[in-house]
Motif scaffolding. Sequence first.
Motif, mmCIF file in Angstrom:
data_model
loop_
_atom_site.group_PDB
_atom_site.id
_atom_site.type_symbol
_atom_site.label_atom_id
_atom_site.label_comp_id
_atom_site.label_asym_id
_atom_site.label_seq_id
_atom_site.Cartn_x
_atom_site.Cartn_y
_atom_site.Cartn_z
ATOM 1 N N UNK A 254 0.546 -1.275 -0.660
ATOM 2 C CA UNK A 254 -0.172 -0.199 0.227
ATOM 3 C C UNK A 254 0.894 0.839 0.051
ATOM 4 N N UNK A 255 2.083 1.605 0.752
ATOM 5 C CA UNK A 255 2.841 2.627 1.320
ATOM 6 C C UNK A 255 3.018 3.388 -0.201
ATOM 7 N N UNK A 256 2.949 2.996 -1.598
ATOM 8 C CA UNK A 256 3.773 3.608 -2.647
ATOM 9 C C UNK A 256 2.160 4.010 -2.930
ATOM 10 N N UNK A 257 1.348 4.006 -2.702
ATOM 11 C CA UNK A 257 -0.041 4.244 -3.334
ATOM 12 C C UNK A 257 -0.636 5.372 -3.041
ATOM 13 N N UNK A 258 -1.547 6.420 -3.840
ATOM 14 C CA UNK A 258 -2.524 6.958 -3.462
ATOM 15 C C UNK A 258 -3.925 6.256 -3.018
ATOM 16 N N UNK A 259 -4.239 6.696 -1.713
ATOM 17 C CA UNK A 259 -4.169 8.179 -0.476
ATOM 18 C C UNK A 259 -2.989 7.151 0.304
ATOM 19 N N UNK A 260 -2.455 6.143 0.376
ATOM 20 C CA UNK A 260 -1.691 5.618 1.149
ATOM 21 C C UNK A 260 -0.368 6.240 0.993
ATOM 22 N N UNK A 261 0.515 6.847 -0.297
ATOM 23 C CA UNK A 261 1.251 7.517 -0.021
ATOM 24 C C UNK A 261 1.375 9.041 1.235
ATOM 25 N N UNK A 262 -0.065 9.983 0.500
ATOM 26 C CA UNK A 262 0.185 10.672 1.221
ATOM 27 C C UNK A 262 -0.576 10.861 3.149
ATOM 28 N N UNK A 263 -1.253 9.496 3.440
ATOM 29 C CA UNK A 263 -1.139 9.294 4.760
ATOM 30 C C UNK A 263 -0.143 8.921 5.089
ATOM 31 N N UNK A 264 0.717 8.607 4.733
ATOM 32 C CA UNK A 264 2.394 8.688 5.132
ATOM 33 C C UNK A 264 3.153 10.028 5.548
ATOM 34 N N UNK A 265 2.699 10.933 4.791
ATOM 35 C CA UNK A 265 3.496 11.917 4.837
ATOM 36 C C UNK A 265 2.816 12.653 5.721
ATOM 37 N N UNK A 266 1.265 13.166 5.624
ATOM 38 C CA UNK A 266 0.576 13.654 7.393
ATOM 39 C C UNK A 266 0.949 12.464 8.351
ATOM 40 N N UNK A 267 1.058 11.471 8.017
ATOM 41 C CA UNK A 267 2.143 10.898 9.261
ATOM 42 C C UNK A 267 2.564 11.528 10.260
ATOM 43 N N UNK A 268 4.016 11.274 9.355
ATOM 44 C CA UNK A 268 5.278 12.006 9.264
ATOM 45 C C UNK A 268 5.028 13.518 9.961
ATOM 46 N N UNK A 269 4.836 14.418 9.581
ATOM 47 C CA UNK A 269 4.204 15.192 9.886
ATOM 48 C C UNK A 269 3.848 15.217 10.972
ATOM 49 N N UNK A 270 2.853 14.684 11.592
ATOM 50 C CA UNK A 270 2.419 14.460 13.059
ATOM 51 C C UNK A 270 3.339 14.124 13.857
ATOM 52 N N UNK A 271 4.343 13.332 13.677
ATOM 53 C CA UNK A 271 5.203 12.972 13.983
ATOM 54 C C UNK A 271 6.398 14.135 14.330
ATOM 55 N N UNK A 272 6.585 14.873 13.755
ATOM 56 C CA UNK A 272 7.520 15.725 13.692
ATOM 57 C C UNK A 272 6.408 16.833 14.190
ATOM 58 N N UNK A 273 5.801 17.338 14.376
ATOM 59 C CA UNK A 273 4.650 18.278 15.156
ATOM 60 C C UNK A 273 5.091 17.758 16.410
#
Length: 126
Positions: A86-105
Amino acid sequence: MITETLKTLSDATRLRILNLLSHGEMCVCELEYLLGIKQSNLSKHLGILERNHFILRNRKNKFVYCQINYEFLDQCHFAEEILSLLKSEEPFSSDEMNYQTYLNSSLTYDCLPILLLEERLKEKRG
């Protein structure tokens, strides 16, 4: 069992939930925030995932936490394979980016319900 497993995996929201939970245990409010869906909709999908053994839920104080049931996935290799792709397809890759942003916030799960309420109030006011 295979039919129910395939039905469970046939929904994009449930796949998105499982994709995020692949990072580890998460509070329901974190999932709601990261997926941008209403709590009632999320609860429906979490119930289906739990009834079909994909996730485990537990309550700690006022928060409910979810995690992948790896014992079940170990018995269901094709589901595990699907989730790994899943991780390489949309919307899953966007979810991954949102998750990383959340972790860094500086956000924490205990402040997310307040943010979610504020967003709902903004939506109602238009």
